[in-house]
Motif scaffolding. Sequence first.
Motif, short mmCIF file in Angstrom:
data_model
loop_
_atom_site.label_atom_id
_atom_site.label_comp_id
_atom_site.label_asym_id
_atom_site.label_seq_id
_atom_site.Cartn_x
_atom_site.Cartn_y
_atom_site.Cartn_z
N CYS A 137 -131.58 91.27 179.49
CA CYS A 137 -131.25 92.55 178.85
C CYS A 137 -131.83 92.64 177.43
O CYS A 137 -131.12 93.01 176.48
N GLY A 138 -133.08 92.26 177.28
CA GLY A 138 -133.77 92.50 176.02
C GLY A 138 -133.17 91.80 174.82
O GLY A 138 -132.88 90.60 174.84
N ALA A 139 -132.94 92.58 173.74
CA ALA A 139 -132.53 92.01 172.46
C ALA A 139 -131.20 91.26 172.54
O ALA A 139 -131.04 90.22 171.92
N ALA A 140 -130.24 91.79 173.30
CA ALA A 140 -128.93 91.14 173.39
C ALA A 140 -129.06 89.74 174.00
O ALA A 140 -128.42 88.79 173.55
N ALA A 141 -129.88 89.62 175.02
CA ALA A 141 -130.08 88.31 175.67
C ALA A 141 -130.81 87.36 174.74
O ALA A 141 -130.46 86.17 174.64
N GLU A 198 -134.67 96.56 178.36
CA GLU A 198 -133.43 96.90 177.67
C GLU A 198 -132.61 97.89 178.49
O GLU A 198 -133.14 98.63 179.33
N LEU A 199 -131.30 97.95 178.19
CA LEU A 199 -130.44 98.96 178.79
C LEU A 199 -130.96 100.36 178.45
O LEU A 199 -130.96 101.27 179.29
N ALA A 200 -131.43 100.53 177.22
CA ALA A 200 -131.98 101.82 176.79
C ALA A 200 -133.26 102.16 177.57
O ALA A 200 -133.50 103.33 177.88
N HIS A 201 -134.08 101.15 177.87
CA HIS A 201 -135.30 101.40 178.64
C HIS A 201 -134.96 101.87 180.05
O HIS A 201 -135.62 102.77 180.59
N ALA A 217 -129.25 102.77 188.56
CA ALA A 217 -130.07 101.98 187.63
C ALA A 217 -129.18 101.18 186.67
O ALA A 217 -129.42 99.99 186.44
N LEU A 218 -128.15 101.82 186.13
CA LEU A 218 -127.27 101.14 185.18
C LEU A 218 -126.44 100.06 185.88
O LEU A 218 -126.16 99.01 185.30
N LEU A 219 -126.05 100.31 187.13
CA LEU A 219 -125.31 99.30 187.89
C LEU A 219 -126.17 98.05 188.09
O LEU A 219 -125.71 96.93 187.90
N ALA A 220 -127.43 98.27 188.49
CA ALA A 220 -128.35 97.14 188.68
C ALA A 220 -128.58 96.40 187.37
O ALA A 220 -128.63 95.17 187.33
#
Length: 337
Positions: A137-141, A198-201, A217-220
């Motif tokens: 998940c991008g930056a958070a990960a 990212e979640l935003a992407h 998409a958000l669930l995946a």
Amino acid sequence: MNGPETTANTRLKWLIGVGITFVVAATGYILAMVPGFSFIGPLGSAIILAIVYRQIFGFPYAYNSGITFSSKKLLRVAIILYGLRLNINIILGEGLEFLIKDTVVIAFAVLSMIALARLFKADFKLSLLLGVGTGVCGAAAIAAVAPIIKAKDEDTGISVGIIALIGTIFSIGYIFMRPLLDITNTEYGAWAGMSLHELAHVALAAEPAGSNALAIALLAKLGRVLLLIPLCFIIIYFVRRHQKKSAPDGVTIQFPWFLLGFILMSLINTYIIGPVIFIPEAMVESVYSLSTFLLTMAMVGLGLNVSLRDLQTKAFRPLMAMIIVSVALSALAFMMI
């Protein structure tokens, strides 16, 4: 008399340092409203501003204590609050199929980046951060894994910047490709959720396909976020095993306690908020916004540590490896939908 004055001066410099990250983060939010930068988002815009500031004006060493507070302490608070975005029941129930596929996605991204890093003789820690950011998940990960592998601040900052840039390019590419693909909108949403950074992407790419596609998409994507927890513990295991072989006696890796906070917030969101305690949606959204802003301040602190002159040769090979992995990951996810 000198003692209190020195203490007051130290506190003032700390406050100014935190204030610098706050102002740059807020400016990033404003910049994200400008056409073009809106695709990158506030976090990406803020870290770009921080990196540009560093290259022009240098690092503000006088205020390092406050900047370090943002990049270290606020980062951990943001990761803990990020756990409130997870509803474990939904993922384990409706998203169980995605959870299995997401496991394949993350394993592919991380292991492929490690393999290409060795092949290209690229910087290992920077490559691993990019692999984790691409797969999870991008930056958070990246922020969660960086303390575990003891990555340098400039490595963390540049990897977040690269993820923001490449993820944005891929998201826009998905939007243009959607009409050309022989798949349904929900299949497109699943593809975006399983492969974008990212979640935003994911939200950016899936939103034009409609509300159903966005929900899938958000669930995946949230399944990948959930898998950040076991991934971190796997990395801790390998770091400790490597450390026993190579580190001097008495040197130990610090356990990332903030991960327990992340898990606790996920459990609170799943089993307390809603089932036991009603909290207005506006308040929950405010906490989401706070966690995002704190993460942005932390990224500014990391971005200020990035010297492009020092990283020109260091970052090129991991960047090339990440682009290859991202393309291959998109193809793999497409085959799994």
